[in-house]
Scaffold this motif. Structure first.
Motif, PDB file in Angstrom:
ATOM      1  N   GLU A   1      52.855  22.607   1.027  1.00 48.98           N
ATOM      2  CA  GLU A   1      52.032  23.814   0.919  1.00 48.98           C
ATOM      3  C   GLU A   1      52.686  24.831  -0.014  1.00 48.98           C
ATOM      4  O   GLU A   1      52.018  25.465  -0.839  1.00 48.98           O
ATOM      5  N   VAL A   2      54.002  24.986   0.128  1.00 42.96           N
ATOM      6  CA  VAL A   2      54.732  25.921  -0.740  1.00 42.96           C
ATOM      7  C   VAL A   2      54.585  25.508  -2.201  1.00 42.96           C
ATOM      8  O   VAL A   2      54.436  26.352  -3.091  1.00 42.96           O
ATOM      9  N   LYS A   3      54.594  24.207  -2.456  1.00 38.98           N
ATOM     10  CA  LYS A   3      54.459  23.714  -3.831  1.00 38.98           C
ATOM     11  C   LYS A   3      53.092  24.041  -4.422  1.00 38.98           C
ATOM     12  O   LYS A   3      52.950  24.173  -5.638  1.00 38.98           O
ATOM     13  N   LYS A   4      52.085  24.180  -3.568  1.00 41.97           N
ATOM     14  CA  LYS A   4      50.757  24.571  -4.064  1.00 41.97           C
ATOM     15  C   LYS A   4      50.812  25.971  -4.670  1.00 41.97           C
ATOM     16  O   LYS A   4      50.174  26.248  -5.688  1.00 41.97           O
ATOM     17  N   PHE A   5      51.579  26.844  -4.021  1.00 42.53           N
ATOM     18  CA  PHE A   5      51.751  28.184  -4.594  1.00 42.53           C
ATOM     19  C   PHE A   5      52.620  28.120  -5.842  1.00 42.53           C
ATOM     20  O   PHE A   5      52.404  28.861  -6.803  1.00 42.53           O
ATOM     21  N   GLN A   6      53.583  27.224  -5.821  1.00 42.95           N
ATOM     22  CA  GLN A   6      54.486  27.053  -6.956  1.00 42.95           C
ATOM     23  C   GLN A   6      53.713  26.769  -8.241  1.00 42.95           C
ATOM     24  O   GLN A   6      54.075  27.250  -9.321  1.00 42.95           O
ATOM     25  N   SER A   7      52.634  26.017  -8.123  1.00 42.60           N
ATOM     26  CA  SER A   7      51.860  25.636  -9.307  1.00 42.60           C
ATOM     27  C   SER A   7      50.701  26.586  -9.591  1.00 42.60           C
ATOM     28  O   SER A   7      50.038  26.469 -10.618  1.00 42.60           O
ATOM     29  N   ASN A   8      50.460  27.518  -8.679  1.00 44.05           N
ATOM     30  CA  ASN A   8      49.343  28.450  -8.885  1.00 44.05           C
ATOM     31  C   ASN A   8      49.687  29.792  -8.245  1.00 44.05           C
ATOM     32  O   ASN A   8      49.291  30.087  -7.125  1.00 44.05           O
TER      33      ASN A   8
ATOM     34  N   THR B   1      45.889  32.129  -3.660  1.00 46.94           N
ATOM     35  CA  THR B   1      46.658  30.946  -3.257  1.00 46.94           C
ATOM     36  C   THR B   1      47.745  31.319  -2.259  1.00 46.94           C
ATOM     37  O   THR B   1      47.969  30.614  -1.274  1.00 46.94           O
ATOM     38  N   LEU B   2      48.404  32.449  -2.499  1.00 50.92           N
ATOM     39  CA  LEU B   2      49.474  32.884  -1.598  1.00 50.92           C
ATOM     40  C   LEU B   2      48.928  33.134  -0.196  1.00 50.92           C
ATOM     41  O   LEU B   2      49.546  32.726   0.802  1.00 50.92           O
ATOM     42  N   GLU B   3      47.786  33.782  -0.093  1.00 47.69           N
ATOM     43  CA  GLU B   3      47.196  34.057   1.220  1.00 47.69           C
ATOM     44  C   GLU B   3      46.819  32.760   1.937  1.00 47.69           C
ATOM     45  O   GLU B   3      47.093  32.598   3.135  1.00 47.69           O
ATOM     46  N   GLU B   4      46.208  31.855   1.201  1.00 51.02           N
ATOM     47  CA  GLU B   4      45.793  30.582   1.810  1.00 51.02           C
ATOM     48  C   GLU B   4      47.001  29.769   2.265  1.00 51.02           C
ATOM     49  O   GLU B   4      47.025  29.231   3.380  1.00 51.02           O
ATOM     50  N   VAL B   5      48.000  29.683   1.408  1.00 51.27           N
ATOM     51  CA  VAL B   5      49.208  28.921   1.742  1.00 51.27           C
ATOM     52  C   VAL B   5      49.931  29.559   2.923  1.00 51.27           C
ATOM     53  O   VAL B   5      50.386  28.866   3.842  1.00 51.27           O
ATOM     54  N   THR B   6      50.021  30.879   2.926  1.00 48.49           N
ATOM     55  CA  THR B   6      50.711  31.580   4.013  1.00 48.49           C
ATOM     56  C   THR B   6      50.057  31.295   5.361  1.00 48.49           C
ATOM     57  O   THR B   6      50.746  30.993   6.347  1.00 48.49           O
ATOM     58  N   ASP B   7      48.748  31.380   5.412  1.00 48.91           N
ATOM     59  CA  ASP B   7      48.046  31.137   6.680  1.00 48.91           C
ATOM     60  C   ASP B   7      48.258  29.706   7.168  1.00 48.91           C
ATOM     61  O   ASP B   7      48.467  29.464   8.365  1.00 48.91           O
ATOM     62  N   ARG B   8      48.220  28.754   6.241  1.00 56.34           N
ATOM     63  CA  ARG B   8      48.436  27.361   6.644  1.00 56.34           C
ATOM     64  C   ARG B   8      49.877  27.139   7.104  1.00 56.34           C
ATOM     65  O   ARG B   8      50.123  26.428   8.083  1.00 56.34           O
ATOM     66  N   VAL B   9      50.819  27.758   6.408  1.00 57.59           N
ATOM     67  CA  VAL B   9      52.235  27.608   6.778  1.00 57.59           C
ATOM     68  C   VAL B   9      52.487  28.185   8.168  1.00 57.59           C
ATOM     69  O   VAL B   9      53.186  27.576   8.990  1.00 57.59           O
ATOM     70  N   ILE B  10      51.908  29.334   8.459  1.00 64.81           N
ATOM     71  CA  ILE B  10      52.096  29.945   9.784  1.00 64.81           C
ATOM     72  C   ILE B  10      51.543  29.036  10.876  1.00 64.81           C
ATOM     73  O   ILE B  10      52.182  28.835  11.923  1.00 64.81           O
ATOM     74  N   GLU B  11      50.375  28.461  10.649  1.00 64.87           N
ATOM     75  CA  GLU B  11      49.794  27.555  11.639  1.00 64.87           C
ATOM     76  C   GLU B  11      50.660  26.318  11.841  1.00 64.87           C
ATOM     77  O   GLU B  11      50.840  25.838  12.968  1.00 64.87           O
ATOM     78  N   MET B  12      51.220  25.804  10.770  1.00 63.57           N
ATOM     79  CA  MET B  12      52.072  24.615  10.862  1.00 63.57           C
ATOM     80  C   MET B  12      53.389  24.932  11.568  1.00 63.57           C
ATOM     81  O   MET B  12      53.916  24.119  12.328  1.00 63.57           O
ATOM     82  N   ILE B  13      53.914  26.140  11.327  1.00 68.20           N
ATOM     83  CA  ILE B  13      55.149  26.549  12.006  1.00 68.20           C
ATOM     84  C   ILE B  13      54.907  26.675  13.508  1.00 68.20           C
ATOM     85  O   ILE B  13      55.759  26.301  14.325  1.00 68.20           O
ATOM     86  N   LYS B  14      53.740  27.173  13.880  1.00 68.58           N
ATOM     87  CA  LYS B  14      53.398  27.285  15.308  1.00 68.58           C
ATOM     88  C   LYS B  14      53.464  25.926  15.998  1.00 68.58           C
ATOM     89  O   LYS B  14      53.885  25.823  17.158  1.00 68.58           O
ATOM     90  N   GLN B  15      53.049  24.896  15.283  1.00 65.04           N
ATOM     91  CA  GLN B  15      53.063  23.554  15.863  1.00 65.04           C
ATOM     92  C   GLN B  15      54.493  23.034  16.026  1.00 65.04           C
ATOM     93  O   GLN B  15      54.785  22.272  16.948  1.00 65.04           O
ATOM     94  N   CYS B  16      55.379  23.455  15.133  1.00 67.19           N
ATOM     95  CA  CYS B  16      56.765  22.958  15.154  1.00 67.19           C
ATOM     96  C   CYS B  16      57.653  23.756  16.110  1.00 67.19           C
ATOM     97  O   CYS B  16      58.568  23.200  16.722  1.00 67.19           O
ATOM     98  N   ASP B  17      57.420  25.053  16.177  1.00 65.03           N
ATOM     99  CA  ASP B  17      58.265  25.921  17.007  1.00 65.03           C
ATOM    100  C   ASP B  17      57.389  27.030  17.578  1.00 65.03           C
ATOM    101  O   ASP B  17      57.237  28.100  16.988  1.00 65.03           O
ATOM    102  N   LYS B  18      56.804  26.763  18.716  1.00 60.30           N
ATOM    103  CA  LYS B  18      55.827  27.685  19.292  1.00 60.30           C
ATOM    104  C   LYS B  18      56.433  29.030  19.679  1.00 60.30           C
ATOM    105  O   LYS B  18      55.722  30.028  19.820  1.00 60.30           O
ATOM    106  N   ASN B  19      57.764  29.073  19.859  1.00 57.36           N
ATOM    107  CA  ASN B  19      58.407  30.322  20.286  1.00 57.36           C
ATOM    108  C   ASN B  19      58.818  31.223  19.122  1.00 57.36           C
ATOM    109  O   ASN B  19      59.152  32.385  19.331  1.00 57.36           O
TER     110      ASN B  19
END
Length: 419
Positions: A337-344, A349-367
């Protein structure tokens, strides 16, 4: 959220920026490394002395922040290489000279002028000046302040005290005068220069006087120099006609050397420094400087202090040695996801990538998101900016969109995991 102006993610436009980018990358890498583990630079004695032990008694959250602050700023303040390069190179381009040097130690003057003698070390000779410039038969020593409030009273007193010591030296030391005269120098300028006012416009004597607490330090220093000249029975002239670009001028002649001590503002600083060989004015300098101002270092310090504190809190509360930086670096899907921002690199793009990254982090570390607010949120909100966890994660993403930073951090994580 903001698109940050990060030089580490930008193609440099010239040699100055290329050199600056190398230094920024090194510092950002080293600061971000300190967010990956809780390895401490403090022993038990340091913890007691610096108050870390007491901070932990008051609050573990306070300890996390304070330890992180000391760790990150300790590295940063000790890493001094190249600090003056940017302003120095920009200033050099404003005029022509025979020789110019920055952060100049007065003890080096004989060698700098091509002589083999050495000065006797003393309080008067052990001085440093921001800039020294040789132009034909003129030597100019300059002490610079970026803005009218820089250093305030103490800074002005210190500036003028250097000129007072120089005055005592040139009056009382024959070998010092011989060194200057042997180099063909007949004029010496001691320039106290203030470049900009509080709004960033070229400074004036009136704008400086408006900050009377700072201006008074300048006047006190002037009076001290005049007292020195009177005590030494040196004839002198004082021009106190206040002009927009000049506060005062003190002149005297000693052993055939004319010494001029001048407090100047704005463009007159550059004009005086280059002794009539100025090519560009202060507006040109301001434009060049503004084009080379970046967010890398101030923001990296805040983010890394915050991430190290989050790491400590997450470990103590949840027994999980994890923060946002580690969450991103250890997960290939998030890195994609970070690489998507890297190329654009745009806001959408930053807003979209940020929201997806936050959701993915929630799945990895809910606390992780429960550790709130982060120190960065608190600090940046103090500036009046609306700054929340989305902005925080977006800033981290922008730093981690720099390939050379990510590569170094991934190697560091690999090394940590093998320990």
């Amino acid at each position: 959220m903001r698109l940050r102006k990060l030089l580490i993610c930008t193609e440099p436009r010239n040699e100055i920026e290329a050199g600056l980018k190398r230094m920024y990358i090194k510092r950002v890498q080293e600061m971000f490394k300190k967010t990956l583990n809780m390895e401490s630079i403090f022993n038990i004695f340091d913890e007691v002395f610096h108050g870390l032990s007491q901070a932990s008694v008051v609050s573990e959250n306070l300890y996390s922040f304070y330890e992180s602050l000391l760790t990150i700023t300790s590295y940063y303040q000790h890493s001094q290489a190249g600090r003056g390069n940017l302003v120095a190179k920009l200033l050099e381009e404003l005029g022509t000279s025979d020789k110019m040097e920055f952060e100049f130690a007065l003890m080096k003057l004989p060698q700098w002028l091509g002589q083999n003698i050495k000065f006797e070390e003393s309080v008067l000779t052990k001085q440093k000046f921001d800039i020294v410039n040789k132009s034909n038969d003129t030597l100019a020593f300059c002490e610079l302040k970026m803005k009218v409030y820089s250093g305030c009273t103490a800074g002005r007193v210190e500036l003028m005290e250097k000129f007072n010591k120089f005055t005592k030296l040139i009056i009382g030391n024959q070998s010092f005068r011989n060194c200057i005269k042997s180099a063909g120098i007949r004029n010496v300028f001691l320039i106290g220069g203030i470049l900009f006012d509080i709004q960033g416009e070229p400074a004036t004597s009136q704008k400086d006087e408006d900050w009377s607490i700072c201006y008074n330090g300048l006047l006190k220093g002037k009076d001290d120099i005049i007292k020195t000249l009177k005590d030494k029975n040196i004839q002198h002239k004082i021009d106190e006609e206040k002009l927009p670009e000049k506060a005062f001028l003190i002149e005297f002649v000693i052993d055939g050397i004319k010494v001029s001590i001048i407090a100047v503002y704005g463009n007159e600083v550059i004009k005086s420094l280059f002794v009539g060989r100025q090519k560009y004015d202060i507006e040109h300098f301001k434009k060049q400087l503004e084009e080379m101002l970046y967010d890398d270092l101030w923001l990296a310090q805040i983010i890394t202090v915050s991430e190290r504190a989050v790491l400590d809190q997450n470990f103590k509360k949840n027994k999980n040695l994890n923060n946002y930086v580690i969450s991103i670096l250890k997960n290939n899907d998030i890195l994609s996801e970070v690489k998507k921002f890297q190329s654009n690199r745009d806001n959408k793009t930053l807003e979209e990538v940020t929201d997806r990254v936050i959701e993915m982090i929630k799945q990895c570390d809910k606390n992780l998101l429960d550790i709130s607010p982060t120190p960065a949120e608190i600090i940046i909100k103090m500036s009046g900016e609306n700054y929340n966890i989305r902005d925080y994660v977006a800033d981290i993403i922008q730093f981690l969109s720099c390939k050379v930073v990510v590569n170094v951090l991934q190697l560091e994580i690999f090394a940590n995991d093998r320990k």
